[in-house]
Every structure is written in structure tokens, then in C-alpha cells.
Scaffold this motif. Structure first.
Motif, short mmCIF file in Angstrom:
data_model
loop_
_atom_site.label_atom_id
_atom_site.label_comp_id
_atom_site.label_asym_id
_atom_site.label_seq_id
_atom_site.Cartn_x
_atom_site.Cartn_y
_atom_site.Cartn_z
N UNK A 98 0.85 -1.19 0.00
CA UNK A 98 0.00 0.00 0.00
C UNK A 98 0.89 1.24 0.00
N UNK A 99 0.56 2.20 -0.86
CA UNK A 99 1.34 3.42 -0.98
C UNK A 99 0.43 4.64 -0.93
N UNK A 100 0.86 5.66 -0.23
CA UNK A 100 0.13 6.92 -0.13
C UNK A 100 0.69 7.85 -1.21
N UNK A 101 -0.12 8.13 -2.21
CA UNK A 101 0.34 8.96 -3.33
C UNK A 101 -0.84 9.64 -3.98
N UNK B 210 -3.91 12.15 -12.14
CA UNK B 210 -3.74 12.00 -10.70
C UNK B 210 -5.08 12.00 -10.00
N UNK B 211 -5.03 11.74 -8.72
CA UNK B 211 -6.23 11.74 -7.88
C UNK B 211 -6.43 13.12 -7.26
N UNK B 212 -7.61 13.37 -6.75
CA UNK B 212 -7.92 14.64 -6.10
C UNK B 212 -7.14 14.81 -4.80
N UNK B 213 -6.89 13.70 -4.10
CA UNK B 213 -6.25 13.76 -2.79
C UNK B 213 -5.29 12.59 -2.62
N UNK B 214 -4.34 12.77 -1.72
CA UNK B 214 -3.45 11.68 -1.34
C UNK B 214 -4.26 10.64 -0.58
N UNK C 298 4.95 19.09 -3.35
CA UNK C 298 5.32 18.55 -2.05
C UNK C 298 5.29 17.03 -2.12
N UNK C 299 6.22 16.39 -1.44
CA UNK C 299 6.23 14.93 -1.36
C UNK C 299 5.41 14.54 -0.14
N UNK C 300 4.35 13.82 -0.38
CA UNK C 300 3.52 13.29 0.70
C UNK C 300 3.39 11.80 0.46
N UNK C 301 4.53 11.12 0.41
CA UNK C 301 4.58 9.70 0.06
C UNK C 301 4.89 8.86 1.29
#
Length: 148
Positions: free
Chosen positions: A57-60, A92-96, A128-131
Motif C-alpha cells: 500500500x502506498x500513499x500517493x 492524478x487523484x484529487x487527494x493523497x 510537495x512529497x507526501x509519500x
């Protein structure tokens, strides 16, 4: 996974198990400022005996390609084929949020494994990196009888 991943500029064999990480910098997730260009991450991890599968699972938010031990296991918002540092994502998606896949344990190499992830943005601007990522091992709770 721990909050420390390894990040570096592109090298041709960066996703392989045998790649030496001496030129990588350790970053603590959530502390990186805005960056531009494709970002590359690696993390070594151990499997467990008698695994049936694993969940990645990855937050991206934007384009992503993930590899386990050099083999691609996940791709989202990226065109088919090889991606270069200048390849932009296709959306891309709307949100992380966490998104991922469940894969067979045969992808893993016992206790010596490497997760490698490349993040691609929709343009050359700063982002911003929010990974973040995690790997969960899935195994039977019933002991396996090798003679059966």
C-alpha cells in the motif's frame, strides 16, 4: 515500514536488489520540502517464513511505478513502457490516499527484499512529497504440513 526511505537522483539500476545505496540520502517522510522532477525511493525489508502473499500500500496522488526486487508490481497514472526521469504522469487523484495491490509471495526473495518506487508529477513545477508505503505479510495461521 519505518519512516526513513532512501532517495536519490536517477541511476539505471536503482531498483535492483544488487544496487549499492552509498550515494542515496536518507529522508524522513513528511519533512521534505517541495521538489521538482521524478522522485525515487528504496527500502529494504524482510519477508517471513510460509508467506502466502503480501500487500503493498502506498500513499500517493500522482503517477507511480513500484518494483519488488527489480520487477514491476504496480503502476498507476503512468503510460506503459519504460519511464525516464522526464516522463510526466498521465493524471492524478484529487487527494493523497493509500492505494495498492495484493501480490503472491513468490515475488519475494526470502528475507532480502527491496521495494523501489518512482513518483512522477504532471508537470515540471514544484510539488510537495507526501509519500509513504507499507508492506504487510499475509500467511496462514494454520501450520503447514510439508508431508501432506
Amino acid at each position: 515500514m519505518e519512516n526513513d526511505l532512501r532517495i536519490l537522483y536517477y541511476c539505471s539500476d536503482w531498483k535492483s536488489q544488487s544496487f549499492t545505496e552509498t550515494d542515496w540520502n536518507t529522508v524522513t517522510l513528511g519533512s521534505a520540502s517541495a521538489v521538482s522532477g521524478t522522485q525515487y525511493f528504496r527500502k529494504a525489508f524482510n519477508g517471513i517464513p510460509s508467506m502466502a502473499a503480501y500487500e503493498l500500500e502506498m500513499n500517493y496522488k500522482f503517477g507511480i511505478i513500484a518494483y519488488i526486487n527489480g520487477a514491476e508490481v504496480f503502476r498507476d497514472y503512468m503510460a506503459d513502457g519504460d519511464a525516464t526521469p522526464s516522463t510526466l504522469c498521465s493524471g492524478g487523484y484529487e487527494a493523497y490516499d493509500y492505494r495498492g495491490v495484493i501480490r503472491p509471495a513468490s515475488d519475494l526473495d526470502g528475507t532480502n527484499n527491496v521495494l523501489a518506487v518512482e513518483l512522477h508529477f504532471p508537470d515540471a513545477g514544484e510539488h510537495a512529497i507526501d509519500f509513504d508505503a507499507f508492506v504487510a505479510s499475509l500467511a496462514s495461521s494454520t501450520p503447514v504440513d510439508p508431508t501432506a
